[in-house]
Design a protein around this motif. Structure first.
Motif, PDB file in Angstrom:
ATOM      1  N   ASP A 194       0.958   3.510   2.445  1.00 30.89           N
ATOM      2  CA  ASP A 194       2.140   4.320   2.746  1.00 30.89           C
ATOM      3  C   ASP A 194       3.366   3.485   2.392  1.00 30.89           C
ATOM      4  N   ASN A 252       6.004   2.280   4.911  1.00 30.64           N
ATOM      5  CA  ASN A 252       5.591   1.411   6.011  1.00 30.64           C
ATOM      6  C   ASN A 252       5.410  -0.008   5.484  1.00 30.64           C
ATOM      7  N   SER A 296       1.894  -1.531   5.871  1.00 27.92           N
ATOM      8  CA  SER A 296       0.926  -0.917   4.970  1.00 27.92           C
ATOM      9  C   SER A 296       1.070  -1.474   3.557  1.00 27.92           C
TER      10      SER A 296
END
Length: 153
Positions: A49, A52, A55
């Motif tokens: 993602d 994020n 992430s």
């Protein structure tokens, strides 16, 4: 001859797997066409993602470990958003567009650039056979998300 090692990242596992299957199909066609194996690249997928930081950093770390380094980033995550007249456009969707296309692009750029900077050493260059051609590093970053903004909608 040296094929490219491609790390594909997407937050949609189905779309990511479709991309991987498509590239692997082309690689198999190359093998059937007698292209030397060392000239055929490989692809590996990473669910990520881009909005994020954790992430992205996890994915970039995995890419570096799996491939031994990162030489190029083609930063192309993007979200079109709703296709509506301005007066009907949802500001929350606009915020999503900006978060993915601008902030997400920066998060990926920064994470990969940190990785590239850390691996920019003589031993890495020797191992990879890279040439700096007079620049301070042998790496490339290309950002292409939101190119549609140049044309307008």
């Amino acid at each position: 001859c040296r094929g490219a090692c491609v790390a594909a990242m997407d937050n949609n596992a189905d779309a990511l797997n479709e991309t991987i299957a498509s590239v692997e199909s082309v690689c198999e066609e190359m093998r059937q066409g007698s292209v030397p194996e060392e000239c055929i690249g490989k692809i590996k997928g990473y669910t990520c993602d881009v909005t994020n930081v954790g992430s992205v950093e996890d994915a970039v770390k995995s890419v570096g470990e799996d491939f031994g380094g990162i030489d190029m980033l083609w930063n192309n995550a993007g979200y079109q958003g709703q296709i509506k007249p301005t007066l009907e456009y949802d500001p929350n969707d606009f915020a999503t567009v900006m978060n993915i296309n601008v902030t997400g692009m920066f998060i990926v750029l920064q994470s990969v650039a940190k990785r590239m900077s850390a691996q920019n050493n003589v031993e890495y260059l020797r191992r990879e056979g890279s040439e700096t051609n007079g620049s301070s590093h042998p790496f490339s970053i290309v950002n292409t998300a939101s190119v549609a903004a140049l044309r307008g909608t």
